[in-house]
Design an enzyme around this catalytic site. Structure first.
Site, PDB file in Angstrom:
ATOM      1  CG  ASP A 214      -2.263   0.704   0.885  1.00  0.00           C
ATOM      2  OD1 ASP A 214      -2.179   1.923   0.643  1.00  0.00           O
ATOM      3  OD2 ASP A 214      -3.351   0.101   0.891  1.00  0.00           O
ATOM      4  CG  HIS A 237      -0.841   1.613  -3.453  1.00  0.00           C
ATOM      5  ND1 HIS A 237      -2.076   1.368  -2.921  1.00  0.00           N
ATOM      6  CD2 HIS A 237      -0.501   0.502  -4.157  1.00  0.00           C
ATOM      7  CE1 HIS A 237      -2.478   0.151  -3.293  1.00  0.00           C
ATOM      8  NE2 HIS A 237      -1.536  -0.397  -4.035  1.00  0.00           N
TER       9      HIS A 237
END
Ligand SMILES: *[C@@H]1O[C@H](CO)[C@@H](O)[C@H](O)[C@H]1NC(C)=O
Ligand SMILES: *[C@@H]1O[C@H](CO)[C@@H](O)[C@H](O)[C@H]1NC(C)=O
Ligand SMILES: *[C@@H]1O[C@H](CO)[C@@H](O)[C@H](O)[C@H]1NC(C)=O
Length: 391
Positions: A214, A237
């Site tokens: 993430d 991310h």
């Protein structure tokens, strides 16, 4: 005599904290054999350090220490406690033990704490598998290291492996230095953000490497004076301010610097993200300086239309006001044709966006930019051609 002096120098080098009161967790019953539950021993060592009026070190020598959820609480007499870890802290094999706790290792209401070294192996992959199989019986998972309501904190040289949920959370803190840490979790592990900062002031994250599923670093509401430098991200991310504006009443993000970063194959590079909902939140004064993008899907992105599953926010505009954001010396490759995407609020356009010396390419071709509701200026070379409305 020379031998004696050499011996003294060596002792100081080997044990730089020798001037402090030293508590070895072994003398509180911890065992570095990987099977003895050492939770209570760590709590007892903390209680001793916390009650001391002098600078104190809790020492964890080499070995694997099995630990369940462990909370180090404040109200200490000492405002100089070092947790020095040469060993590895290991979570229980059954992911449910941590999974039902909010945090694995947590510090709350402490002042003057340094965490030096240490590997934290949360063994999160069994929980990720559970979640991937759409198991409704999977617990939410625990943050590996949580620091809340605390001041004057240093985290140096920590290695966090396979967190169940976030690796490190810094919430409601002031004066925090995170340096030389390493985070590793698989690129498809759910919600394993590297470092999440919110409601905190004067936080520095430097010289660190974060590989995760993430956000590399995620920045929440009421973050002030955040400095990120020398961080390598990917997989993951990317670095994200947001998601912001989920709540109607929200404090803004102010004065964030992100410098000398490298993004390797990440979903985003430098992102600002807000919900498509009314909110009084804001982002003001951000500097993104010297970033290298290597095959990044969205190298530069502002997304103010976040509305997952179109629930509770269709056709709404974000109330989050974004002002004064500089992108300077950003170069490298985009994995998609759109290398710069500014999708700002139709109600409150992004203002004061500055692009300076940006060179992003897509498969050795010219990349594109996409703009809506964004006002700003460019300096020097900017590739792809910018689409800002002029100031
Ligand atoms: C990061 O580490 C390098 C090498 O040790 C050092 O030269 C540099 O000053 C560090 N960066 C920061 C911001 O401390
Ligand atoms: C912005 O934050 C940095 C630390 O990240 C600090 O040195 C600087 O003084 C802050 N600027 C303002 C205007 O508060
Ligand atoms: C921009 O980057 C490309 C690819 O790295 C490079 O070939 C080109 O020379 C750069 N342009 C400038 C003006 O630096």
């Amino acid at each position: 005599m020379a031998m004696l002096i050499l011996f003294i120098i060596l002792s100081i080098l080997v044990n730089p904290s020798s001037a402090k009161t030293n508590y070895n967790v072994l003398s509180f019953g911890a065992r570095g054999n990987g099977v003895t539950d050492s939770t209570q021993a760590f709590i007892n060592a903390w209680a001793a350090a916390c009650a001391s009026t002098e600078p104190t070190t809790i020492y964890v020598q080499k070995g694997r220490y099995l630990l369940g959820p462990v909370a180090f609480k404040g109200g200490c007499k000492s405002s100089d406690i070092t947790l020095r870890i040469d060993g590895t802290l290991v979570a229980p094999a059954d992911f449910r033990v941590l999974g039902q706790a909010e945090n694995w290792v947590s510090f709350d209401q402490v002042t003057g704490v340094s965490i030096i070294g240490g590997s934290l192996d949360a063994k999160g992959s069994a929980l990720w598998v559970c979640k991937a199989q759409a198991g409704t019986n999977c617990p939410n998972g625990a943050t590996t290291l949580s620091i809340t309501n605390s001041n004057n904190i240093r985290i140096n040289g920590l290695f966090s492996l396979n967190s169940q949920l976030y690796h490190i959370v810094i919430n409601r803190c002031q004066d925090v230095l995170v340096e030389g840490i390493k985070v590793i979790a698989s690129g498809n592990s759910p919600n394993t953000d590297g470092i999440h900062v919110q409601q905190s002031k004067n936080v520095k994250i430097i010289n660190s490497s974060i590989k995760t599923g993430d956000d590399c670093v995620s920045i929440g509401p009421a973050t002030n004076n955040l400095w990120i430098e020398g961080v390598t991200c990917g997989p993951g991310h990317g670095i994200s301010i947001g998601s912001l504006g989920k709540d109607m009443e929200e404090e803004g993000v102010r004065n964030v610097t992100v410098k000398n970063t490298v993004f390797k194959g990440t979903q985003n590079g430098l992102r600002i993200k807000s919900w498509a909902k009314p909110s009084n939140g804001f982002v003001k004064g951000v500097q993104f300086i010297d970033a290298v993008m290597q095959n990044v899907q969205n190298p530069i992105v502002i997304d103010q239309n976040y509305c997952p599953h179109n629930l509770n926010c269709p056709d709404q505009a974000s109330g989050v006001k974004i002002n004064d954001v500089l992108y300077q010396n950003i170069r490298g490759t985009s994995a998609t044709p759109v290398a710069i995407k500014f999708d700002c609020s139709s109600k409150y356009p992004c203002k004061g966006i500055k692009l300076q010396n940006v060179n992003l390419t897509y498969l050795k071709q010219v990349a594109r930019s996409s703009c809506s509701n964004v006002i700003g200026t460019t300096f020097g070379l900017v590739k792809p051609d910018n689409c800002l409305s002029l100031d």
